[in-house]
Enzyme design. Structure first.
Site, PDB file in Angstrom:
ATOM      1  N   LYS A   1       0.718  -1.180  -0.089  1.00  0.00           N
ATOM      2  CA  LYS A   1      -0.024  -0.148   0.099  1.00  0.00           C
ATOM      3  C   LYS A   1       0.814   1.407  -0.134  1.00  0.00           C
ATOM      4  O   LYS A   1       0.695   2.200  -0.903  1.00  0.00           O
ATOM      5  CB  LYS A   1      -0.875   0.102   1.162  1.00  0.00           C
ATOM      6  CG  LYS A   1      -1.671  -1.233   1.213  1.00  0.00           C
ATOM      7  CD  LYS A   1      -2.635  -1.207   2.656  1.00  0.00           C
ATOM      8  CE  LYS A   1      -2.044  -1.049   3.733  1.00  0.00           C
ATOM      9  NZ  LYS A   1      -1.388  -2.381   4.026  1.00  0.00           N
TER      10      LYS A   1
ATOM     11  N   ARG B   1     -10.151   1.438   8.285  1.00  0.00           N
ATOM     12  CA  ARG B   1      -9.720   0.083   8.309  1.00  0.00           C
ATOM     13  C   ARG B   1     -11.163  -0.609   9.278  1.00  0.00           C
ATOM     14  O   ARG B   1     -11.168  -1.931   9.217  1.00  0.00           O
ATOM     15  CB  ARG B   1      -8.848  -0.021   9.410  1.00  0.00           C
ATOM     16  CG  ARG B   1      -7.545  -0.599   8.620  1.00  0.00           C
ATOM     17  CD  ARG B   1      -6.460  -0.664   9.714  1.00  0.00           C
ATOM     18  NE  ARG B   1      -5.326  -1.064   9.673  1.00  0.00           N
ATOM     19  CZ  ARG B   1      -4.176  -1.036   8.927  1.00  0.00           C
ATOM     20  NH1 ARG B   1      -4.029   0.336   8.403  1.00  0.00           N
ATOM     21  NH2 ARG B   1      -3.046  -1.788   9.058  1.00  0.00           N
TER      22      ARG B   1
ATOM     23  N   ARG C   1      11.561  -5.259   5.042  1.00  0.00           N
ATOM     24  CA  ARG C   1      11.349  -3.958   5.187  1.00  0.00           C
ATOM     25  C   ARG C   1      12.016  -2.987   5.960  1.00  0.00           C
ATOM     26  O   ARG C   1      12.093  -3.257   6.965  1.00  0.00           O
ATOM     27  CB  ARG C   1       9.887  -3.703   5.301  1.00  0.00           C
ATOM     28  CG  ARG C   1       9.570  -2.387   5.215  1.00  0.00           C
ATOM     29  CD  ARG C   1       8.044  -2.248   5.031  1.00  0.00           C
ATOM     30  NE  ARG C   1       7.470  -2.507   6.264  1.00  0.00           N
ATOM     31  CZ  ARG C   1       5.999  -2.317   6.584  1.00  0.00           C
ATOM     32  NH1 ARG C   1       5.238  -1.720   5.529  1.00  0.00           N
ATOM     33  NH2 ARG C   1       5.686  -2.676   7.779  1.00  0.00           N
TER      34      ARG C   1
ATOM     35  N   ARG D   1      10.808  -1.093  11.476  1.00  0.00           N
ATOM     36  CA  ARG D   1       9.569  -0.765  12.247  1.00  0.00           C
ATOM     37  C   ARG D   1       9.378  -2.049  13.561  1.00  0.00           C
ATOM     38  O   ARG D   1       9.490  -3.179  13.333  1.00  0.00           O
ATOM     39  CB  ARG D   1       8.296  -0.945  11.587  1.00  0.00           C
ATOM     40  CG  ARG D   1       7.535   0.653  11.325  1.00  0.00           C
ATOM     41  CD  ARG D   1       6.715   0.343  10.287  1.00  0.00           C
ATOM     42  NE  ARG D   1       5.394  -0.491  10.577  1.00  0.00           N
ATOM     43  CZ  ARG D   1       4.262  -0.399  10.000  1.00  0.00           C
ATOM     44  NH1 ARG D   1       4.165   0.408   8.782  1.00  0.00           N
ATOM     45  NH2 ARG D   1       3.337  -1.148  10.115  1.00  0.00           N
TER      46      ARG D   1
ATOM     47  N   ARG E   1      -1.416  -8.554  13.230  1.00  0.00           N
ATOM     48  CA  ARG E   1      -1.486  -7.762  12.163  1.00  0.00           C
ATOM     49  C   ARG E   1      -2.377  -8.357  11.186  1.00  0.00           C
ATOM     50  O   ARG E   1      -3.228  -7.870  10.702  1.00  0.00           O
ATOM     51  CB  ARG E   1      -0.489  -6.764  11.808  1.00  0.00           C
ATOM     52  CG  ARG E   1       0.042  -5.838  12.813  1.00  0.00           C
ATOM     53  CD  ARG E   1       1.494  -5.289  12.491  1.00  0.00           C
ATOM     54  NE  ARG E   1       1.497  -4.811  11.177  1.00  0.00           N
ATOM     55  CZ  ARG E   1       2.752  -4.771  10.464  1.00  0.00           C
ATOM     56  NH1 ARG E   1       3.976  -5.234  10.854  1.00  0.00           N
ATOM     57  NH2 ARG E   1       2.822  -4.182   9.194  1.00  0.00           N
TER      58      ARG E   1
END
Ligand code: AP5
Ligand code: MG
Length: 219
Positions: free
Chosen positions: A13, A88, A127, A160, A171
């Site tokens: 995203k 969401r 990431r 992160r 998640r």
């Protein structure tokens, strides 16, 4: 133009929203990035939200809705927004619809990025983000030119806190629960388009652009 990108953690995203923002001159509003910025700045909201984010749980609507809507109301969002991570929940989607209506706008398209479970895990594990502007990289799939340094602004790259361990699992579980509500809401409005997000970053971008062009052609 106002666009929503829906997708599981790691679906791409943020990566795609950044490109759409540059291409169409619309603002990228990412709720997760807003929470991370609030932690960095040690605001009251940031400190409260951190508990939820670190656990991989949803931040309550009372905190999330005003934060996102405030950014949509700002002058930088006048030409449109590409929303990433918001809405969401159904309550968030309804609040967004009402806000845009007040501004004489409405969501044009909702792009749902579909990515396999294995690929999501691979993307999240590698990431990294830059400290200055949250530009996103992947140590294998989309590496920076110099390891650990952002190509665009030279700031340091970091992982992160919710991209490891139990938070990742939570998640993913939350996403599949939430997604049903949101997807149903926009399907009813005939705004939902599904895109295969397993392809390369450029291929996914091309498919999204094809959906947008198709929409603009019919408008
Ligand atoms: P948020 O920041 O929204 O996280 P998320 O939904 O878990 O999504 P991610 O940011 O992890 O993934 P992404 O789809 O942006 O993928 P990316 O482009 O980075 O939310 C974080 C937390 O904040 C939530 O858990 C919650 O606590 C809270 N929160 C946020 N919004 C909320 C809301 N509305 N309500 C309540 N709570 C909220 O890509 C991933 C990696 O893959 C990158 O390294 C990238 O380089 C790479 N990559 C991307 N695309 C490709 C591709 N096509 N091929 C190969 N590699 C790719
Ligand atoms: Mg993101």
């Amino acid at each position: 133009m106002d666009i929503i990108l829906i997708g599981a953690p790691g679906a791409g995203k943020g990566t795609q929203a950044e490109k759409l923002s540059q291409l169409f001159g619309i603002r990228h509003v990412a709720s997760g990035d807003l929470f991370h910025k609030a932690f960095e700045e040690q605001t009251e909201l940031g400190l409260k939200a951190r508990m939820y984010v670190d656990l991989g749980e949803l931040v309550p609507d009372e905190m999330t809705i005003p934060l996102a809507l405030r950014h949509i109301e700002e002058p930088e969002s006048t030409h449109g927004v590409v929303l990433d991570g918001f809405p969401r929940t159904l309550a968030q989607a309804l609040a967004l619809d009402a806000e845009l209506q007040q501004l004489n706008r409405q969501i044009d398209l909702v792009i749902s990025l579909k990515v396999s479970h294995g690929e999501l895990l691979r993307r999240l594990a590698g990431r990294v983000f830059c400290r200055a502007n949250a530009h996103v990289y992947h140590v294998e799939l989309h590496p920076p030119i110099v390891a650990g340094v952002c190509d665009l602004d030279g700031s340091q790259l970091y992982q992160r806190s919710d991209d490891t361990g139990e938070a990742v699992r939570r998640r993913l579980v939350y996403f599949f629960y939430e997604a049903n509500q949101i997807v149903g809401h926009y399907k009813k409005q005939n705004k939902l388009r599904e895109v295969d997000g397993n392809q390369s970053i450029d291929q996914v971008q091309a498919m999204i652009l094809s959906e947008i062009n198709d929409y603009l052609g019919r408008k």
